[in-house]
Write a protein that holds these residues in place. Structure first.
Motif, PDB file in Angstrom:
ATOM      1  N   TYR A   1       0.847  -1.202   0.000  1.00 17.36           N
ATOM      2  CA  TYR A   1       0.000   0.000   0.000  1.00 17.36           C
ATOM      3  C   TYR A   1       0.879   1.248   0.000  1.00 17.36           C
ATOM      4  O   TYR A   1       0.847   2.064   0.900  1.00 17.36           O
TER       5      TYR A   1
ATOM      6  N   LEU B   1      -5.105   2.312   3.939  1.00 17.67           N
ATOM      7  CA  LEU B   1      -5.760   1.011   4.100  1.00 17.67           C
ATOM      8  C   LEU B   1      -7.273   1.174   4.151  1.00 17.67           C
ATOM      9  O   LEU B   1      -8.022   0.376   3.582  1.00 17.67           O
TER      10      LEU B   1
ATOM     11  N   ALA C   1      -8.589   1.663   0.712  1.00 15.13           N
ATOM     12  CA  ALA C   1      -8.585   0.389  -0.021  1.00 15.13           C
ATOM     13  C   ALA C   1      -9.719  -0.523   0.429  1.00 15.13           C
ATOM     14  O   ALA C   1     -10.226  -1.326  -0.360  1.00 15.13           O
TER      15      ALA C   1
ATOM     16  N   ASP D   1      -8.658  -2.581  -4.957  1.00 12.77           N
ATOM     17  CA  ASP D   1      -7.409  -2.259  -5.638  1.00 12.77           C
ATOM     18  C   ASP D   1      -7.511  -1.024  -6.516  1.00 12.77           C
ATOM     19  O   ASP D   1      -6.487  -0.508  -6.981  1.00 12.77           O
TER      20      ASP D   1
ATOM     21  N   TRP E   1      -7.863   1.767  -5.575  1.00 13.90           N
ATOM     22  CA  TRP E   1      -7.185   2.892  -4.929  1.00 13.90           C
ATOM     23  C   TRP E   1      -5.944   3.287  -5.732  1.00 13.90           C
ATOM     24  O   TRP E   1      -5.613   4.480  -5.808  1.00 13.90           O
ATOM     25  N   LYS E   2      -5.296   2.303  -6.338  1.00 12.10           N
ATOM     26  CA  LYS E   2      -4.089   2.597  -7.123  1.00 12.10           C
ATOM     27  C   LYS E   2      -4.443   3.445  -8.344  1.00 12.10           C
ATOM     28  O   LYS E   2      -3.730   4.395  -8.685  1.00 12.10           O
TER      29      LYS E   2
END
Length: 405
Positions: free
Chosen positions: A11, A367, A370, A375, A377-378
């Motif tokens: 993360y 976190l 997320a 995923d 979030w990326k």
């Protein structure tokens, strides 16, 4: 995978220093707003937020107030030692009680230059006010400090307001300026007790509130006093070894009734602190269902309880049980603590969306993001970096809708 097995190295992302917002924009609601919903990313500003929400939404804000908790004391040599006031000593039931103490109080503090502090007492003064500090005890992560002041008509909150400075986040790498006294505070801040701002709320203005109200979007308030632990980096390889910080929350029965009313509709948490508060209320209700005679001192939520308590209780049943328990215990305002850690694997029980700023790599706040968007979030953070969004406390923000189950 259990949340405890998460490796924090997964993360992370590269945050260039120039992308950290060192100062706020001239107008609060002109900050950019990234909107993520059903895998799609759109770009707006906070001034347009009302158009991004359903008309039957309830926005939940954290009305805590940042205190001027940095105090500088003079040694007999003329050099200074800084004390950072974290939270009251355990002698007091809550922050409000401790803040209202007059003449003397005990506080948990970080001490800059502790080894150089040889005197029994240090002092600082302004006008006719003299404040002294004495080391009472050293714990693992802080000192217990006894503060004493000569004007016993003033509360400790008054003393901090007079002598302290605003505690800007360490990553801003600058001293607090006059603009920070107003801008590092939400316009609705009410209850003294935080050492950091609930930054998602910094973007809201009276004009924006009027736009939301005109669309029928309601608002309500909880209180979570943000601790310095919000900046505590995860230094362990796995999350299992990370000790989540505890923070005081205050919630009224009227708020819980309002929350129950909006469960079938849309509840949006403004800020991670608001989210952690309302999600904690769900788990407190679950604990009441498991033990109707639970004592108030046992109602707080521990770090991993949300992953071990029964998972099949409806939000309505949990909140109604908590409400009934409060009324039975004759508690009009619940004052307790939460250590809840929201990480991938956690399913939101109360909120359907979160309004929040962009957070540091390898942080518990990332976190939490997320846990809501997975995923993606990326992809969200890559978009923000590629499209000139400003990061961290004074930066831009996002409206993140939770993934469909």
């Amino acid at each position: 995978m259990l949340p405890q097995e998460i490796l924090i190295k997964e993360y992370t992302y590269h945050l260039p220093e120039e992308r950290i917002a060192i100062h706020p924009l001239p107008e609060r609601d002109r900050s950019k707003l990234l909107v993520y919903k059903s895998g799609k990313i759109d770009e707006h500003t906070y001034a347009q937020l009302a158009d991004c929400l359903p008309a039957d939404s309830l926005l939940v804000f954290n009305n805590t107030k940042v205190m001027a908790v940095r105090l500088h004391f003079t040694k007999h040599t003329g050099s200074t030692i800084e004390l950072f006031c974290l939270e009251p000593a355990d002698d007091y039931p809550d922050i409000t009680t401790a803040m209202l103490q007059k003449g003397k109080v005990l506080w948990k503090c970080l001490v800059g230059g502790a080894k150089k502090w040889k005197e029994e007492r240090l002092s600082c003064s302004k006008e006719n006010m003299i404040l002294t500090a004495k080391k009472v005890k050293q714990e693992k992560d802080y000192f217990i400090i006894e503060f004493e002041w000569n004007d016993t008509t003033l509360s400790f909150a008054d003393v901090l307001q007079l002598l302290g400075t605003i505690p800007l986040p360490p990553y801003l790498n600058r001293v607090a300026e006059q603009e920070d006294e107003e801008r590092y505070q939400t316009i609705y801040a009410k209850y003294n007790g935080s050492v950091a701002a609930p930054t998602a709320g910094l973007h809201f203005t009276e004009n924006l509130f009027e736009k939301l109200q005109a669309r029928g979007i309601q608002k309500d308030f909880v209180t979570l006093h943000v601790g310095a632990g919000t900046f505590k980096p995860v230094k362990t390889e796995s999350i299992a070894e990370h000790d989540m910080h505890a923070e005081f929350i205050e919630v009224s029965t009227a708020f819980i009734e309002h929350l129950i009313q909006y469960l079938p509709k849309t509840i949006v948490a403004v800020g991670t602190t608001s989210l952690r508060t309302i999600e904690s209320l769900y788990w407190m209700g679950v604990k009441v269902i498991g033990n109707e005679n639970i004592l108030a001192e046992n109602i707080s939520v521990m770090q991993w309880e949300a992953y071990h308590l029964p998972q099949d209780i409806t939000p309505a049943d949990a909140l109604q049980s908590l409400l009934n328990w409060m009324k039975k215990m004759q508690i009009e305002k619940l004052i307790t603590k939460t250590k809840i850690l929201i990480a991938p694997g956690y399913q939101l029980r109360i909120a359907k969306a979160l309004i929040t700023n962009f957070h540091q790599p390898q942080s518990t706040l990332l976190l939490l993001i997320a846990a809501i968007v997975g995923d993606d979030w990326k992809r969200i953070y890559a978009y923000a970096l590629a499209n000139d969004f400003r990061f961290l406390s004074y930066g831009d923000g996002s409206l993140l809708w939770k993934r469909e189950e």
